[in-house]
Design a protein around this motif. Structure first.
Motif, PDB file in Angstrom:
ATOM      1  N   ARG A  79      43.106  38.209  34.867  1.00  0.00           N
ATOM      2  CA  ARG A  79      43.847  39.151  34.027  1.00  0.00           C
ATOM      3  C   ARG A  79      42.935  39.987  33.133  1.00  0.00           C
ATOM      4  NH1 ARG A  79      45.353  34.463  32.682  1.00  0.00           N
ATOM      5  NH2 ARG A  79      45.389  34.815  30.466  1.00  0.00           N
ATOM      6  N   MET A  80      41.841  40.480  33.729  1.00  0.00           N
ATOM      7  CA  MET A  80      40.937  41.350  32.988  1.00  0.00           C
ATOM      8  C   MET A  80      41.513  42.763  32.998  1.00  0.00           C
ATOM      9  SD  MET A  80      38.405  39.773  31.734  1.00  0.00           S
ATOM     10  CE  MET A  80      38.109  38.022  31.730  1.00  0.00           C
ATOM     11  N   PRO A  81      41.483  43.424  31.858  1.00  0.00           N
ATOM     12  CA  PRO A  81      42.054  44.781  31.796  1.00  0.00           C
ATOM     13  C   PRO A  81      41.168  45.789  32.529  1.00  0.00           C
ATOM     14  CG  PRO A  81      40.969  44.246  29.744  1.00  0.00           C
ATOM     15  CD  PRO A  81      40.926  42.992  30.580  1.00  0.00           C
ATOM     16  N   PRO A  82      41.752  46.912  32.898  1.00  0.00           N
ATOM     17  CA  PRO A  82      40.942  47.965  33.523  1.00  0.00           C
ATOM     18  C   PRO A  82      39.885  48.452  32.538  1.00  0.00           C
ATOM     19  CG  PRO A  82      43.297  48.520  33.555  1.00  0.00           C
ATOM     20  CD  PRO A  82      43.152  47.279  32.753  1.00  0.00           C
ATOM     21  N   LEU A  83      38.778  48.912  33.077  1.00  0.00           N
ATOM     22  CA  LEU A  83      37.710  49.436  32.237  1.00  0.00           C
ATOM     23  C   LEU A  83      37.836  50.945  32.121  1.00  0.00           C
ATOM     24  CD1 LEU A  83      34.657  47.309  33.438  1.00  0.00           C
ATOM     25  CD2 LEU A  83      36.151  46.931  31.472  1.00  0.00           C
ATOM     26  N   GLU A  84      37.220  51.477  31.069  1.00  0.00           N
ATOM     27  CA  GLU A  84      37.250  52.916  30.799  1.00  0.00           C
ATOM     28  C   GLU A  84      35.873  53.497  31.067  1.00  0.00           C
ATOM     29  OE1 GLU A  84      38.146  52.560  26.718  1.00  0.00           O
ATOM     30  OE2 GLU A  84      40.226  51.980  27.056  1.00  0.00           O
ATOM     31  N   GLY A  85      35.857  54.698  31.627  1.00  0.00           N
ATOM     32  CA  GLY A  85      34.606  55.394  31.899  1.00  0.00           C
ATOM     33  C   GLY A  85      34.762  56.246  33.143  1.00  0.00           C
ATOM     34  N   VAL A  94      32.890  46.903  36.422  1.00  0.00           N
ATOM     35  CA  VAL A  94      33.714  45.783  36.905  1.00  0.00           C
ATOM     36  C   VAL A  94      32.823  44.739  37.567  1.00  0.00           C
ATOM     37  CG1 VAL A  94      35.461  45.142  38.630  1.00  0.00           C
ATOM     38  CG2 VAL A  94      35.864  47.079  37.112  1.00  0.00           C
ATOM     39  N   ARG A  95      31.865  45.195  38.382  1.00  0.00           N
ATOM     40  CA  ARG A  95      30.936  44.250  39.027  1.00  0.00           C
ATOM     41  C   ARG A  95      30.081  43.547  37.977  1.00  0.00           C
ATOM     42  NH1 ARG A  95      30.050  48.674  42.430  1.00  0.00           N
ATOM     43  NH2 ARG A  95      27.891  48.866  41.753  1.00  0.00           N
ATOM     44  N   CYS A  96      29.586  44.298  37.002  1.00  0.00           N
ATOM     45  CA  CYS A  96      28.748  43.706  35.953  1.00  0.00           C
ATOM     46  C   CYS A  96      29.529  42.692  35.126  1.00  0.00           C
ATOM     47  CB  CYS A  96      28.156  44.787  35.050  1.00  0.00           C
ATOM     48  SG  CYS A  96      26.925  45.826  35.862  1.00  0.00           S
ATOM     49  N   ARG A  97      30.775  43.048  34.748  1.00  0.00           N
ATOM     50  CA  ARG A  97      31.604  42.127  33.950  1.00  0.00           C
ATOM     51  C   ARG A  97      31.805  40.827  34.717  1.00  0.00           C
ATOM     52  NH1 ARG A  97      37.530  44.053  32.305  1.00  0.00           N
ATOM     53  NH2 ARG A  97      37.714  44.073  34.575  1.00  0.00           N
ATOM     54  N   HIS A  98      32.117  40.940  35.991  1.00  0.00           N
ATOM     55  CA  HIS A  98      32.315  39.749  36.823  1.00  0.00           C
ATOM     56  C   HIS A  98      31.048  38.901  36.851  1.00  0.00           C
ATOM     57  CE1 HIS A  98      32.723  38.062  41.156  1.00  0.00           C
ATOM     58  NE2 HIS A  98      33.068  37.154  40.270  1.00  0.00           N
ATOM     59  N   GLU A 124      38.909  35.606  26.109  1.00  0.00           N
ATOM     60  CA  GLU A 124      39.859  36.477  25.407  1.00  0.00           C
ATOM     61  C   GLU A 124      39.110  37.616  24.700  1.00  0.00           C
ATOM     62  OE1 GLU A 124      43.342  37.854  25.167  1.00  0.00           O
ATOM     63  OE2 GLU A 124      43.073  35.903  26.114  1.00  0.00           O
ATOM     64  N   ALA A 125      37.979  37.301  24.102  1.00  0.00           N
ATOM     65  CA  ALA A 125      37.164  38.342  23.461  1.00  0.00           C
ATOM     66  C   ALA A 125      36.661  39.333  24.516  1.00  0.00           C
ATOM     67  CB  ALA A 125      35.990  37.715  22.715  1.00  0.00           C
ATOM     68  N   ALA A 126      36.303  38.833  25.695  1.00  0.00           N
ATOM     69  CA  ALA A 126      35.812  39.711  26.772  1.00  0.00           C
ATOM     70  C   ALA A 126      36.897  40.695  27.208  1.00  0.00           C
ATOM     71  CB  ALA A 126      35.355  38.874  27.959  1.00  0.00           C
ATOM     72  N   ARG A 127      38.148  40.275  27.155  1.00  0.00           N
ATOM     73  CA  ARG A 127      39.250  41.162  27.549  1.00  0.00           C
ATOM     74  C   ARG A 127      39.389  42.367  26.615  1.00  0.00           C
ATOM     75  NH1 ARG A 127      41.661  36.094  28.682  1.00  0.00           N
ATOM     76  NH2 ARG A 127      41.957  35.863  30.935  1.00  0.00           N
ATOM     77  N   THR A 128      38.891  42.237  25.402  1.00  0.00           N
ATOM     78  CA  THR A 128      39.036  43.337  24.443  1.00  0.00           C
ATOM     79  C   THR A 128      37.976  44.422  24.630  1.00  0.00           C
ATOM     80  OG1 THR A 128      37.665  42.316  22.727  1.00  0.00           O
ATOM     81  CG2 THR A 128      40.025  41.755  22.734  1.00  0.00           C
ATOM     82  N   VAL A 129      36.929  44.126  25.397  1.00  0.00           N
ATOM     83  CA  VAL A 129      35.858  45.095  25.627  1.00  0.00           C
ATOM     84  C   VAL A 129      36.155  45.803  26.943  1.00  0.00           C
ATOM     85  CG1 VAL A 129      33.382  45.449  25.884  1.00  0.00           C
ATOM     86  CG2 VAL A 129      34.216  43.641  24.386  1.00  0.00           C
ATOM     87  N   THR A 130      36.628  47.039  26.830  1.00  0.00           N
ATOM     88  CA  THR A 130      37.066  47.763  28.016  1.00  0.00           C
ATOM     89  C   THR A 130      36.181  48.958  28.361  1.00  0.00           C
ATOM     90  OG1 THR A 130      38.595  49.053  26.674  1.00  0.00           O
ATOM     91  CG2 THR A 130      39.479  47.070  27.732  1.00  0.00           C
ATOM     92  N   ARG A 131      35.087  49.123  27.665  1.00  0.00           N
ATOM     93  CA  ARG A 131      34.180  50.228  27.981  1.00  0.00           C
ATOM     94  C   ARG A 131      33.212  49.769  29.073  1.00  0.00           C
ATOM     95  NH1 ARG A 131      29.397  52.346  26.518  1.00  0.00           N
ATOM     96  NH2 ARG A 131      28.897  50.724  25.003  1.00  0.00           N
ATOM     97  N   ALA A 132      33.282  50.432  30.216  1.00  0.00           N
ATOM     98  CA  ALA A 132      32.447  50.055  31.363  1.00  0.00           C
ATOM     99  C   ALA A 132      30.966  50.050  31.000  1.00  0.00           C
ATOM    100  CB  ALA A 132      32.705  50.995  32.530  1.00  0.00           C
ATOM    101  N   GLY A 133      30.537  51.034  30.234  1.00  0.00           N
ATOM    102  CA  GLY A 133      29.136  51.137  29.855  1.00  0.00           C
ATOM    103  C   GLY A 133      28.627  49.926  29.105  1.00  0.00           C
TER     104      GLY A 133
END
Length: 165
Positions: A79-85, A94-98, A124-133
């Motif tokens: 349930r990771m949110p979509p990233l922005e960028g 998305v690959r880096c976050r994984h 849960e903290a990771a879910r709040t960071v949605t900037r791809a960069g």
């Protein structure tokens, strides 16, 4: 009589070429000519190299597609949110976050002392960071640093209150 400087080389690919070996010492020309005969000619070598680069590019494209599919499935499962960028940055992020979170889970929970409950807080903290960069920038970070990095990222997103106003 001087040792010849122009040698007729029949390369392993079957092509023939004249080579000027005057830049080599006279006693090394014959051995170098033999070595050249065991190699492909320059044109065949370049064609093979270009083919190798195309093969490498195709392999890399398939590898990235596999990684992307795995990362997308992982993002959905957890349930990771979509990233922005930009489109390219989002795919890479998305690959880096994984990779960052999977490596951290392995190091901190499976091999370390972090409990599942503590990991859920990190997740849960990771879910709040949605900037791809941000995720791209953290791709080489150490798993032990993840909590601190996430804390810094979430604090940077909060507006600061000015006590003077």
């Amino acid at each position: 009589m001087a040792v010849k400087t122009i040698w007729q080389i029949t390369h392993s690919c079957g092509h023939q070429a004249e080579r000027d070996l005057s830049d080599r010492a006279a006693d090394r020309r014959a051995g170098f000519a033999e070595w050249l005969a065991k190699q492909e000619c320059t044109d065949c070598w370049r064609a093979a190299k270009d083919g190798d680069e195309q093969d490498k590019a195709a392999w890399l494209e398939v590898k990235r597609a596999e990684e992307q599919a795995e990362s997308d499935a992982w993002s959905q499962q957890y349930r990771m949110p979509p990233l922005e960028g930009t489109e390219r940055a989002v795919a890479w992020g998305v690959r880096c976050r994984h990779q960052v979170l999977a490596a951290a889970y392995t190091a901190l929970v499976l091999e370390g002392e972090t409990s599942e409950t503590e990991w859920e807080e990190i997740e849960e903290a990771a879910r709040t960071v949605t900037r791809a960069g941000w995720w791209i920038d953290q791709r080489s970070s150490e798993p032990d640093d993840l909590s601190e990095l996430l804390q810094a990222a979430t604090e940077a997103d909060r507006p600061t209150e000015n006590p003077h106003f």
